[in-house]
Design an enzyme around this catalytic site. Structure first.
Site, PDB file in Angstrom:
ATOM      1  N   HIS A 102      -0.163  -3.953   9.866  1.00  0.00           N
ATOM      2  CA  HIS A 102       0.642  -4.934   9.129  1.00  0.00           C
ATOM      3  C   HIS A 102       1.183  -6.023  10.056  1.00  0.00           C
ATOM      4  O   HIS A 102       2.380  -6.321  10.014  1.00  0.00           O
ATOM      5  CB  HIS A 102       1.824  -4.253   8.424  1.00  0.00           C
ATOM      6  CG  HIS A 102       1.438  -3.285   7.369  1.00  0.00           C
ATOM      7  ND1 HIS A 102       2.318  -2.352   6.855  1.00  0.00           N
ATOM      8  CD2 HIS A 102       0.285  -3.091   6.692  1.00  0.00           C
ATOM      9  CE1 HIS A 102       1.705  -1.629   5.926  1.00  0.00           C
ATOM     10  NE2 HIS A 102       0.471  -2.064   5.822  1.00  0.00           N
ATOM     11  N   PRO A 103       0.374  -6.682  10.867  1.00  0.00           N
ATOM     12  CA  PRO A 103       0.914  -7.710  11.763  1.00  0.00           C
ATOM     13  C   PRO A 103       1.341  -8.959  10.996  1.00  0.00           C
ATOM     14  O   PRO A 103       0.642  -9.434  10.094  1.00  0.00           O
ATOM     15  CB  PRO A 103      -0.267  -8.014  12.690  1.00  0.00           C
ATOM     16  CG  PRO A 103      -1.478  -7.700  11.874  1.00  0.00           C
ATOM     17  CD  PRO A 103      -1.083  -6.518  11.037  1.00  0.00           C
TER      18      PRO A 103
END
Length: 533
Positions: A471-472
Protein backbone atom coordinates in the site's frame (compact mmCIF):
# COMPACT_ATOMS: atom_id res chain seq x y z
CA UNK A 1 12.54 9.49 -33.07
CA UNK A 2 9.29 8.33 -34.69
CA UNK A 3 6.51 10.88 -35.13
CA UNK A 4 3.32 10.56 -33.16
CA UNK A 5 -0.08 12.22 -32.95
CA UNK A 6 -1.46 15.10 -30.95
CA UNK A 7 -3.95 14.54 -28.13
CA UNK A 8 -5.76 16.77 -25.68
CA UNK A 9 -4.94 14.57 -22.67
CA UNK A 10 -2.11 12.08 -22.35
CA UNK A 11 -2.44 9.74 -19.36
CA UNK A 12 0.61 7.80 -18.17
CA UNK A 13 -0.32 4.48 -16.57
CA UNK A 14 -3.41 2.32 -17.24
CA UNK A 15 -3.80 1.20 -13.66
CA UNK A 16 -6.61 1.81 -11.21
CA UNK A 17 -6.61 5.61 -11.59
CA UNK A 18 -5.63 5.78 -15.25
CA UNK A 19 -8.42 3.50 -16.48
CA UNK A 20 -11.13 5.45 -14.65
CA UNK A 21 -9.69 8.78 -15.76
CA UNK A 22 -9.51 7.68 -19.41
CA UNK A 23 -13.17 6.69 -19.24
CA UNK A 24 -14.31 9.99 -17.76
CA UNK A 25 -12.21 12.31 -19.96
CA UNK A 26 -13.26 10.58 -23.18
CA UNK A 27 -16.96 10.32 -22.31
CA UNK A 28 -18.30 13.31 -24.24
CA UNK A 29 -16.21 12.82 -27.38
CA UNK A 30 -14.92 16.40 -27.47
CA UNK A 31 -11.38 15.59 -26.37
CA UNK A 32 -8.81 13.15 -27.77
CA UNK A 33 -7.34 10.99 -25.01
CA UNK A 34 -4.27 8.74 -25.10
CA UNK A 35 -3.71 6.18 -22.33
CA UNK A 36 -0.20 4.73 -22.18
CA UNK A 37 0.65 1.54 -20.27
CA UNK A 38 4.16 0.14 -19.93
CA UNK A 39 2.82 -3.37 -19.34
CA UNK A 40 0.76 -5.63 -21.55
CA UNK A 41 -2.84 -6.77 -21.89
CA UNK A 42 -4.71 -8.39 -18.99
CA UNK A 43 -5.36 -11.58 -20.98
CA UNK A 44 -3.58 -13.90 -18.55
CA UNK A 45 -6.39 -16.13 -17.18
CA UNK A 46 -4.98 -16.07 -13.66
CA UNK A 47 -5.67 -12.33 -13.45
CA UNK A 48 -9.40 -12.98 -13.48
CA UNK A 49 -9.57 -16.05 -11.22
CA UNK A 50 -9.43 -14.63 -7.68
CA UNK A 51 -6.89 -17.14 -6.33
CA UNK A 52 -4.73 -16.30 -9.35
CA UNK A 53 -3.01 -13.47 -7.47
CA UNK A 54 -0.64 -16.24 -6.35
CA UNK A 55 0.54 -16.54 -9.95
CA UNK A 56 0.49 -12.82 -10.79
CA UNK A 57 2.51 -11.35 -7.92
CA UNK A 58 6.15 -12.06 -8.68
CA UNK A 59 5.37 -12.78 -12.33
CA UNK A 60 7.27 -10.35 -14.61
CA UNK A 61 4.36 -10.43 -17.05
CA UNK A 62 2.07 -8.75 -14.53
CA UNK A 63 4.34 -7.37 -11.79
CA UNK A 64 7.24 -4.89 -11.93
CA UNK A 65 8.92 -7.17 -9.35
CA UNK A 66 10.54 -4.28 -7.51
CA UNK A 67 12.59 -4.77 -4.36
CA UNK A 68 13.20 -2.34 -1.53
CA UNK A 69 16.54 -1.22 -0.27
CA UNK A 70 17.77 -3.32 2.68
CA UNK A 71 15.64 -2.42 5.70
CA UNK A 72 17.68 -1.97 8.86
CA UNK A 73 14.74 -2.60 11.21
CA UNK A 74 13.85 -5.81 9.36
CA UNK A 75 17.23 -7.44 9.81
CA UNK A 76 18.66 -5.94 6.62
CA UNK A 77 16.12 -7.75 4.42
CA UNK A 78 15.03 -6.52 1.02
CA UNK A 79 11.26 -6.80 0.55
CA UNK A 80 9.50 -7.75 -2.67
CA UNK A 81 7.46 -4.70 -3.72
CA UNK A 82 4.73 -5.85 -6.09
CA UNK A 83 3.27 -3.26 -8.50
CA UNK A 84 0.95 -4.06 -11.38
CA UNK A 85 2.59 -4.07 -14.81
CA UNK A 86 -0.50 -4.79 -16.90
CA UNK A 87 -3.74 -3.14 -17.98
CA UNK A 88 -5.64 -2.53 -14.76
CA UNK A 89 -2.41 -2.07 -12.81
CA UNK A 90 -2.58 -3.19 -9.21
CA UNK A 91 -6.32 -3.84 -9.52
CA UNK A 92 -5.33 -6.81 -11.70
CA UNK A 93 -3.13 -8.43 -9.04
CA UNK A 94 -4.32 -7.12 -5.67
CA UNK A 95 -6.45 -8.68 -2.94
CA UNK A 96 -9.76 -7.30 -4.30
CA UNK A 97 -10.73 -5.88 -0.88
CA UNK A 98 -13.03 -2.86 -1.10
CA UNK A 99 -12.06 -0.50 1.71
CA UNK A 100 -12.56 3.27 1.85
CA UNK A 101 -10.74 3.90 5.11
CA UNK A 102 -12.03 6.12 7.92
CA UNK A 103 -13.83 9.44 7.70
CA UNK A 104 -11.17 10.85 10.03
CA UNK A 105 -8.51 10.10 7.39
CA UNK A 106 -10.05 12.51 4.91
CA UNK A 107 -11.06 15.09 7.50
CA UNK A 108 -7.39 15.02 8.51
CA UNK A 109 -6.38 15.74 4.92
CA UNK A 110 -8.70 18.76 4.84
CA UNK A 111 -7.47 20.02 8.20
CA UNK A 112 -3.88 19.80 6.92
CA UNK A 113 -4.66 22.12 4.01
CA UNK A 114 -6.17 19.84 1.36
CA UNK A 115 -9.28 21.93 0.83
CA UNK A 116 -12.19 19.95 -0.60
CA UNK A 117 -10.90 16.54 0.48
CA UNK A 118 -12.85 15.99 3.73
CA UNK A 119 -15.08 12.93 4.17
CA UNK A 120 -18.25 14.74 3.13
CA UNK A 121 -16.42 16.05 0.06
CA UNK A 122 -15.06 12.71 -1.13
CA UNK A 123 -18.02 10.43 -0.35
CA UNK A 124 -19.92 11.40 -3.55
CA UNK A 125 -16.84 10.43 -5.57
CA UNK A 126 -16.81 6.97 -3.99
CA UNK A 127 -20.48 6.61 -4.85
CA UNK A 128 -20.09 7.83 -8.45
CA UNK A 129 -18.69 4.51 -9.74
CA UNK A 130 -20.09 2.09 -7.14
CA UNK A 131 -22.34 -0.90 -7.86
CA UNK A 132 -23.08 -2.26 -4.39
CA UNK A 133 -24.53 -5.73 -4.04
CA UNK A 134 -26.99 -4.77 -1.27
CA UNK A 135 -28.50 -1.78 -3.04
CA UNK A 136 -28.38 1.98 -2.76
CA UNK A 137 -28.43 3.96 0.49
CA UNK A 138 -26.95 7.16 1.87
CA UNK A 139 -23.56 5.44 1.98
CA UNK A 140 -23.73 3.15 -1.06
CA UNK A 141 -24.78 3.34 -4.69
CA UNK A 142 -25.74 1.03 -7.53
CA UNK A 143 -25.35 1.19 -11.28
CA UNK A 144 -21.69 2.22 -11.36
CA UNK A 145 -18.84 0.36 -12.99
CA UNK A 146 -17.14 -0.87 -9.80
CA UNK A 147 -18.89 -4.01 -8.54
CA UNK A 148 -18.76 -4.80 -4.81
CA UNK A 149 -19.98 -8.20 -3.61
CA UNK A 150 -19.85 -10.46 -0.59
CA UNK A 151 -17.30 -13.26 -0.66
CA UNK A 152 -18.56 -16.60 -1.90
CA UNK A 153 -17.29 -18.83 0.88
CA UNK A 154 -17.03 -18.83 4.65
CA UNK A 155 -14.82 -20.90 6.92
CA UNK A 156 -15.98 -22.14 10.34
CA UNK A 157 -12.52 -21.47 11.78
CA UNK A 158 -12.75 -17.84 10.63
CA UNK A 159 -16.23 -17.59 12.10
CA UNK A 160 -14.72 -18.74 15.39
CA UNK A 161 -12.02 -16.07 15.12
CA UNK A 162 -14.75 -13.51 14.53
CA UNK A 163 -16.51 -14.58 17.72
CA UNK A 164 -13.19 -14.42 19.57
CA UNK A 165 -12.75 -10.82 18.41
CA UNK A 166 -16.23 -9.95 19.67
CA UNK A 167 -15.41 -11.54 23.04
CA UNK A 168 -12.27 -9.38 23.07
CA UNK A 169 -14.22 -6.15 22.61
CA UNK A 170 -14.15 -5.72 18.82
CA UNK A 171 -17.74 -5.38 17.60
CA UNK A 172 -19.13 -7.40 14.73
CA UNK A 173 -19.90 -5.53 11.51
CA UNK A 174 -21.30 -6.30 8.08
CA UNK A 175 -19.91 -3.15 6.41
CA UNK A 176 -16.47 -1.60 6.90
CA UNK A 177 -17.24 1.36 4.61
CA UNK A 178 -19.50 3.65 6.60
CA UNK A 179 -16.70 5.96 7.72
CA UNK A 180 -15.87 4.13 10.95
CA UNK A 181 -14.44 0.70 10.15
CA UNK A 182 -14.09 -0.42 13.79
CA UNK A 183 -15.23 -4.04 13.89
CA UNK A 184 -14.75 -7.57 12.63
CA UNK A 185 -16.40 -9.23 9.63
CA UNK A 186 -15.87 -10.65 6.19
CA UNK A 187 -14.35 -8.28 3.65
CA UNK A 188 -16.46 -7.19 0.69
CA UNK A 189 -14.62 -7.66 -2.57
CA UNK A 190 -14.41 -6.40 -6.15
CA UNK A 191 -15.77 -9.48 -7.86
CA UNK A 192 -18.71 -10.33 -10.07
CA UNK A 193 -19.97 -13.88 -9.62
CA UNK A 194 -16.63 -15.19 -8.39
CA UNK A 195 -14.52 -13.43 -11.05
CA UNK A 196 -12.18 -10.50 -10.36
CA UNK A 197 -13.33 -7.03 -11.40
CA UNK A 198 -10.30 -4.98 -12.43
CA UNK A 199 -10.10 -1.40 -13.66
CA UNK A 200 -9.64 -2.41 -17.31
CA UNK A 201 -12.89 -4.36 -17.40
CA UNK A 202 -14.78 -1.81 -15.32
CA UNK A 203 -13.73 1.39 -17.08
CA UNK A 204 -12.01 0.66 -20.41
CA UNK A 205 -14.38 -2.04 -21.67
CA UNK A 206 -17.40 0.35 -21.73
CA UNK A 207 -15.27 2.93 -23.58
CA UNK A 208 -13.64 0.61 -26.12
CA UNK A 209 -15.70 1.87 -29.09
CA UNK A 210 -14.99 5.54 -28.48
CA UNK A 211 -13.06 6.93 -31.43
CA UNK A 212 -11.50 9.64 -29.28
CA UNK A 213 -9.81 7.21 -26.85
CA UNK A 214 -6.66 5.29 -27.72
CA UNK A 215 -5.14 2.74 -25.33
CA UNK A 216 -1.55 1.74 -26.02
CA UNK A 217 0.25 -1.09 -24.18
CA UNK A 218 3.98 -1.84 -23.97
CA UNK A 219 4.66 1.91 -24.05
CA UNK A 220 7.23 2.95 -21.43
CA UNK A 221 7.44 6.72 -20.91
CA UNK A 222 10.96 8.12 -20.61
CA UNK A 223 10.33 11.81 -19.87
CA UNK A 224 7.80 14.64 -19.96
CA UNK A 225 8.62 17.47 -22.36
CA UNK A 226 8.28 21.11 -21.30
CA UNK A 227 8.17 24.44 -23.11
CA UNK A 228 8.53 27.49 -20.88
CA UNK A 229 7.61 25.41 -17.82
CA UNK A 230 4.50 24.13 -19.54
CA UNK A 231 4.11 20.37 -20.10
CA UNK A 232 3.54 19.91 -23.83
CA UNK A 233 3.95 16.17 -24.28
CA UNK A 234 6.24 13.26 -23.60
CA UNK A 235 8.52 10.65 -25.09
CA UNK A 236 8.04 6.92 -24.78
CA UNK A 237 9.64 3.69 -25.91
CA UNK A 238 7.65 1.07 -27.75
CA UNK A 239 8.81 -1.80 -29.92
CA UNK A 240 12.46 -0.82 -29.48
CA UNK A 241 11.91 2.69 -30.89
CA UNK A 242 11.36 6.07 -29.25
CA UNK A 243 8.17 7.98 -30.01
CA UNK A 244 6.95 11.48 -29.24
CA UNK A 245 3.41 12.61 -28.45
CA UNK A 246 1.99 16.09 -27.90
CA UNK A 247 -0.55 17.00 -25.20
CA UNK A 248 -2.57 20.10 -26.07
CA UNK A 249 -4.17 20.40 -22.65
CA UNK A 250 -2.56 18.21 -19.98
CA UNK A 251 -0.18 15.38 -19.22
CA UNK A 252 -1.57 13.33 -16.33
CA UNK A 253 0.60 10.93 -14.34
CA UNK A 254 -1.18 7.83 -13.00
CA UNK A 255 1.91 5.68 -12.44
CA UNK A 256 1.40 5.21 -8.71
CA UNK A 257 3.54 5.99 -5.70
CA UNK A 258 6.57 4.26 -7.23
CA UNK A 259 6.58 5.30 -10.87
CA UNK A 260 5.14 8.82 -10.76
CA UNK A 261 7.93 10.34 -8.63
CA UNK A 262 10.54 8.57 -10.73
CA UNK A 263 9.11 10.08 -13.92
CA UNK A 264 8.87 13.53 -12.34
CA UNK A 265 12.56 13.42 -11.43
CA UNK A 266 13.64 12.12 -14.82
CA UNK A 267 11.67 15.02 -16.34
CA UNK A 268 13.39 17.69 -14.25
CA UNK A 269 11.02 18.12 -11.30
CA UNK A 270 12.60 17.32 -7.95
CA UNK A 271 15.38 18.30 -5.56
CA UNK A 272 18.06 20.13 -7.60
CA UNK A 273 20.98 18.25 -6.03
CA UNK A 274 19.32 14.90 -6.76
CA UNK A 275 18.58 15.93 -10.33
CA UNK A 276 22.20 17.00 -10.70
CA UNK A 277 23.40 13.56 -9.61
CA UNK A 278 21.18 12.06 -12.29
CA UNK A 279 22.43 14.46 -14.94
CA UNK A 280 18.90 15.80 -15.46
CA UNK A 281 18.38 19.48 -16.28
CA UNK A 282 16.09 21.02 -13.64
CA UNK A 283 12.74 22.41 -14.74
CA UNK A 284 11.37 23.13 -11.29
CA UNK A 285 12.85 22.68 -7.81
CA UNK A 286 10.52 20.41 -5.84
CA UNK A 287 12.35 18.75 -2.92
CA UNK A 288 9.18 16.92 -1.86
CA UNK A 289 9.13 14.67 -4.92
CA UNK A 290 9.72 11.09 -3.81
CA UNK A 291 9.61 11.90 -0.10
CA UNK A 292 6.83 11.16 2.43
CA UNK A 293 6.56 7.45 1.46
CA UNK A 294 4.14 5.60 3.73
CA UNK A 295 3.15 1.96 3.64
CA UNK A 296 1.32 -0.62 5.73
CA UNK A 297 3.74 -3.10 7.26
CA UNK A 298 2.15 -6.41 8.28
CA UNK A 299 3.19 -9.09 10.75
CA UNK A 300 1.98 -12.58 9.85
CA UNK A 301 1.25 -14.50 13.06
CA UNK A 302 0.70 -18.21 12.44
CA UNK A 303 -1.34 -20.47 14.75
CA UNK A 304 -1.88 -24.20 14.32
CA UNK A 305 -5.43 -25.32 15.14
CA UNK A 306 -7.20 -28.58 15.91
CA UNK A 307 -10.53 -29.87 14.65
CA UNK A 308 -10.78 -27.26 11.88
CA UNK A 309 -10.88 -27.25 8.10
CA UNK A 310 -8.21 -25.00 6.59
CA UNK A 311 -6.78 -24.62 3.12
CA UNK A 312 -3.60 -26.35 4.32
CA UNK A 313 -5.43 -29.65 4.66
CA UNK A 314 -8.04 -29.08 1.94
CA UNK A 315 -5.37 -28.49 -0.72
CA UNK A 316 -2.97 -31.03 0.75
CA UNK A 317 -3.83 -33.81 -1.68
CA UNK A 318 -4.44 -34.22 -5.40
CA UNK A 319 -8.04 -35.18 -4.71
CA UNK A 320 -8.55 -32.07 -2.62
CA UNK A 321 -7.10 -29.86 -5.32
CA UNK A 322 -9.29 -31.52 -7.92
CA UNK A 323 -12.39 -30.87 -5.82
CA UNK A 324 -11.38 -27.22 -5.43
CA UNK A 325 -10.93 -26.84 -9.18
CA UNK A 326 -14.21 -28.58 -9.98
CA UNK A 327 -16.18 -26.45 -7.53
CA UNK A 328 -14.90 -23.29 -9.17
CA UNK A 329 -15.46 -24.61 -12.68
CA UNK A 330 -19.06 -25.57 -11.97
CA UNK A 331 -20.19 -22.95 -9.47
CA UNK A 332 -17.53 -20.18 -9.34
CA UNK A 333 -17.29 -20.90 -5.63
CA UNK A 334 -14.86 -22.44 -3.21
CA UNK A 335 -11.21 -21.58 -2.46
CA UNK A 336 -10.44 -20.53 -6.05
CA UNK A 337 -12.98 -17.72 -5.67
CA UNK A 338 -11.49 -16.40 -2.45
CA UNK A 339 -9.57 -13.19 -1.96
CA UNK A 340 -6.14 -13.50 -0.31
CA UNK A 341 -7.81 -12.54 2.97
CA UNK A 342 -11.39 -13.32 3.84
CA UNK A 343 -12.02 -12.05 7.36
CA UNK A 344 -10.99 -8.58 8.47
CA UNK A 345 -10.87 -6.69 11.73
CA UNK A 346 -10.09 -3.11 12.69
CA UNK A 347 -9.06 -2.53 16.26
CA UNK A 348 -7.07 -0.35 18.63
CA UNK A 349 -3.65 -1.71 19.47
CA UNK A 350 -4.03 -0.11 22.90
CA UNK A 351 -7.14 1.29 24.61
CA UNK A 352 -5.81 4.85 24.58
CA UNK A 353 -6.20 5.20 20.82
CA UNK A 354 -8.91 7.55 19.57
CA UNK A 355 -9.75 5.28 16.62
CA UNK A 356 -8.75 1.89 15.22
CA UNK A 357 -5.11 1.88 14.22
CA UNK A 358 -4.51 -1.75 13.20
CA UNK A 359 -6.10 -3.94 10.54
CA UNK A 360 -6.25 -7.74 10.52
CA UNK A 361 -6.32 -9.89 7.41
CA UNK A 362 -7.26 -13.38 8.61
CA UNK A 363 -6.52 -16.34 6.33
CA UNK A 364 -7.46 -20.03 6.73
CA UNK A 365 -3.97 -21.08 5.66
CA UNK A 366 -0.31 -20.73 6.59
CA UNK A 367 3.10 -20.88 4.93
CA UNK A 368 6.63 -19.80 5.72
CA UNK A 369 6.64 -17.03 3.13
CA UNK A 370 4.73 -15.96 0.06
CA UNK A 371 5.28 -18.33 -2.86
CA UNK A 372 6.27 -21.32 -0.73
CA UNK A 373 4.15 -24.43 -0.05
CA UNK A 374 1.38 -24.44 2.53
CA UNK A 375 2.19 -26.03 5.87
CA UNK A 376 1.22 -29.73 6.17
CA UNK A 377 -0.88 -29.12 9.31
CA UNK A 378 -4.14 -27.17 9.85
CA UNK A 379 -3.40 -23.54 10.69
CA UNK A 380 -4.56 -19.98 10.27
CA UNK A 381 -2.64 -16.75 9.73
CA UNK A 382 -3.54 -13.54 11.54
CA UNK A 383 -1.80 -10.77 9.61
CA UNK A 384 -1.94 -7.43 11.38
CA UNK A 385 -0.72 -4.08 10.04
CA UNK A 386 -0.24 -0.61 11.50
CA UNK A 387 -2.78 1.59 9.72
CA UNK A 388 -1.30 4.95 10.71
CA UNK A 389 2.50 4.55 10.64
CA UNK A 390 4.72 7.44 11.66
CA UNK A 391 7.77 6.14 9.76
CA UNK A 392 8.47 7.93 6.48
CA UNK A 393 10.54 6.66 3.58
CA UNK A 394 11.33 7.70 0.03
CA UNK A 395 11.32 6.63 -3.61
CA UNK A 396 13.78 8.23 -6.02
CA UNK A 397 15.08 7.68 -9.51
CA UNK A 398 18.21 5.56 -9.31
CA UNK A 399 19.52 6.28 -12.79
CA UNK A 400 18.85 8.65 -15.70
CA UNK A 401 17.79 5.53 -17.61
CA UNK A 402 14.01 5.22 -17.25
CA UNK A 403 14.30 1.44 -17.60
CA UNK A 404 16.22 1.15 -14.31
CA UNK A 405 13.91 0.67 -11.30
CA UNK A 406 13.83 3.49 -8.76
CA UNK A 407 15.35 3.24 -5.31
CA UNK A 408 12.60 2.24 -2.85
CA UNK A 409 13.35 2.82 0.83
CA UNK A 410 10.22 2.55 3.04
CA UNK A 411 12.32 3.07 6.20
CA UNK A 412 10.04 0.72 8.12
CA UNK A 413 9.88 0.81 11.94
CA UNK A 414 12.15 3.84 12.11
CA UNK A 415 10.11 5.42 14.92
CA UNK A 416 9.57 4.26 18.47
CA UNK A 417 5.82 4.71 18.02
CA UNK A 418 5.72 2.19 15.16
CA UNK A 419 7.83 -0.30 17.09
CA UNK A 420 5.41 -0.05 20.03
CA UNK A 421 2.41 -0.69 17.78
CA UNK A 422 4.21 -3.79 16.50
CA UNK A 423 4.61 -5.13 20.04
CA UNK A 424 1.07 -4.20 21.06
CA UNK A 425 -0.34 -5.88 17.94
CA UNK A 426 1.27 -9.20 18.84
CA UNK A 427 -0.10 -9.01 22.38
CA UNK A 428 -3.59 -8.10 21.12
CA UNK A 429 -3.55 -11.06 18.73
CA UNK A 430 -2.60 -13.40 21.56
CA UNK A 431 -5.54 -12.14 23.64
CA UNK A 432 -7.93 -12.79 20.76
CA UNK A 433 -6.54 -16.30 20.21
CA UNK A 434 -6.99 -17.04 23.93
CA UNK A 435 -10.72 -16.21 23.83
CA UNK A 436 -13.28 -18.90 24.68
CA UNK A 437 -14.65 -18.98 21.13
CA UNK A 438 -11.41 -20.55 19.90
CA UNK A 439 -10.77 -22.84 22.87
CA UNK A 440 -12.08 -25.99 21.16
CA UNK A 441 -9.51 -25.49 18.38
CA UNK A 442 -6.60 -25.27 20.86
CA UNK A 443 -4.66 -22.65 18.85
CA UNK A 444 -0.89 -22.83 19.25
CA UNK A 445 1.35 -19.95 18.24
CA UNK A 446 3.90 -21.10 15.68
CA UNK A 447 5.20 -17.69 14.64
CA UNK A 448 6.63 -15.58 16.13
CA UNK A 449 6.42 -18.06 19.04
CA UNK A 450 4.57 -18.17 22.36
CA UNK A 451 7.84 -18.44 24.27
CA UNK A 452 8.59 -14.79 23.50
CA UNK A 453 7.30 -12.64 26.34
CA UNK A 454 9.61 -9.63 26.68
CA UNK A 455 8.92 -6.57 24.52
CA UNK A 456 12.40 -6.57 23.00
CA UNK A 457 12.17 -10.24 22.04
CA UNK A 458 8.70 -9.82 20.56
CA UNK A 459 9.79 -6.77 18.56
CA UNK A 460 12.86 -8.52 17.18
CA UNK A 461 11.01 -11.69 16.19
CA UNK A 462 8.04 -9.81 14.73
CA UNK A 463 10.33 -7.62 12.65
CA UNK A 464 11.87 -10.77 11.18
CA UNK A 465 8.38 -11.76 9.95
CA UNK A 466 7.19 -8.34 8.83
CA UNK A 467 6.60 -7.51 5.19
CA UNK A 468 4.68 -5.00 3.10
CA UNK A 469 0.99 -5.29 2.43
CA UNK A 470 1.57 -3.38 -0.85
CA UNK A 471 0.00 0.00 0.00
CA UNK A 472 2.65 2.63 -0.86
CA UNK A 473 1.37 6.23 -0.95
CA UNK A 474 2.43 9.82 -0.43
CA UNK A 475 5.44 10.39 -2.71
CA UNK A 476 3.87 13.35 -4.58
CA UNK A 477 2.12 14.82 -1.57
CA UNK A 478 -0.92 17.05 -1.97
CA UNK A 479 -1.26 20.25 0.03
CA UNK A 480 -1.46 24.03 0.05
CA UNK A 481 2.01 24.55 1.51
CA UNK A 482 5.02 25.23 -0.69
CA UNK A 483 6.60 21.91 0.28
CA UNK A 484 3.80 19.90 -1.30
CA UNK A 485 4.26 18.48 -4.80
CA UNK A 486 0.69 19.03 -6.04
CA UNK A 487 -2.01 21.47 -4.99
CA UNK A 488 -5.51 20.33 -3.92
CA UNK A 489 -6.53 20.25 -7.60
CA UNK A 490 -3.64 17.81 -8.14
CA UNK A 491 -1.72 20.24 -10.38
CA UNK A 492 2.05 19.94 -10.08
CA UNK A 493 3.39 23.09 -8.45
CA UNK A 494 5.70 25.34 -10.44
CA UNK A 495 4.69 24.11 -13.90
CA UNK A 496 1.59 24.12 -16.09
CA UNK A 497 -0.29 21.41 -17.89
CA UNK A 498 0.77 18.60 -15.55
CA UNK A 499 -1.14 16.72 -12.84
CA UNK A 500 -0.59 13.63 -10.72
CA UNK A 501 -3.63 11.44 -10.12
CA UNK A 502 -2.83 8.33 -8.08
CA UNK A 503 -2.01 7.18 -4.54
CA UNK A 504 1.20 9.23 -4.50
CA UNK A 505 -0.82 12.40 -3.82
CA UNK A 506 -2.16 11.18 -0.45
CA UNK A 507 -0.71 13.41 2.29
CA UNK A 508 -1.30 10.64 4.85
CA UNK A 509 -2.10 7.01 4.24
CA UNK A 510 -5.70 5.90 4.64
CA UNK A 511 -6.73 3.49 7.38
CA UNK A 512 -7.23 0.44 5.20
CA UNK A 513 -6.56 -0.99 1.76
CA UNK A 514 -5.74 1.76 -0.73
CA UNK A 515 -7.38 0.68 -4.01
CA UNK A 516 -10.81 2.23 -3.35
CA UNK A 517 -9.33 5.59 -2.23
CA UNK A 518 -7.27 5.65 -5.44
CA UNK A 519 -10.44 5.25 -7.50
CA UNK A 520 -12.01 8.08 -5.52
CA UNK A 521 -8.99 10.31 -6.20
CA UNK A 522 -9.29 9.62 -9.93
CA UNK A 523 -13.04 10.30 -9.88
CA UNK A 524 -12.58 13.63 -8.13
CA UNK A 525 -9.66 14.52 -10.42
CA UNK A 526 -11.75 13.87 -13.52
CA UNK A 527 -14.38 16.30 -12.28
CA UNK A 528 -11.73 18.96 -11.60
CA UNK A 529 -9.99 18.46 -14.96
CA UNK A 530 -13.25 18.77 -16.88
CA UNK A 531 -14.21 21.85 -14.85
CA UNK A 532 -10.83 23.48 -15.53
CA UNK A 533 -11.21 22.81 -19.26
Amino acid sequence: MADSEDYDYVIVGAGTAGCLLANRLSADGSARVLLLEAGGHDNLPWIHIPIGYLFCIGNPRTDWCYRTEPQAALGGRQIHYARGRVLGGCSSINGMVYMRGQAADYDGWAAAGCTGWGWDDVLPHFLRHEDYVHGASALHATGGEWRIEEQRLHWPILDAFREACIESGIPGTDDFNRGDNHGVGYFQVNQRGGIRVNARKAFLRPARRRRNLRVMTDAHVSAIRFRDRQAVGLDYERGGAMHRVTARREVILCGGAVNSPQLLELSGIGAPDRLGELGVTPVHAAPGVGENLQDHLQIRLVFSVNDALTLNTLAGSRLGKARIGLEYLLRRRGPMSMAPSQLGAFARSDPGRERPNVEYHIQPLSLDRFGEPLHPFPAITASVCNLQPTSRGSIHAHSPDFRIPPRIDPNYLSTEADRQVLIDSVRLTRRIMAAEALARHAPKEIKPGAHLSEDADIARAAAELATTIFHPVGTARMGEDTGSVVDPRLRVRGVGGLRVVDASVMPRITSGNTNAPTLMIAEKAAEMILADR
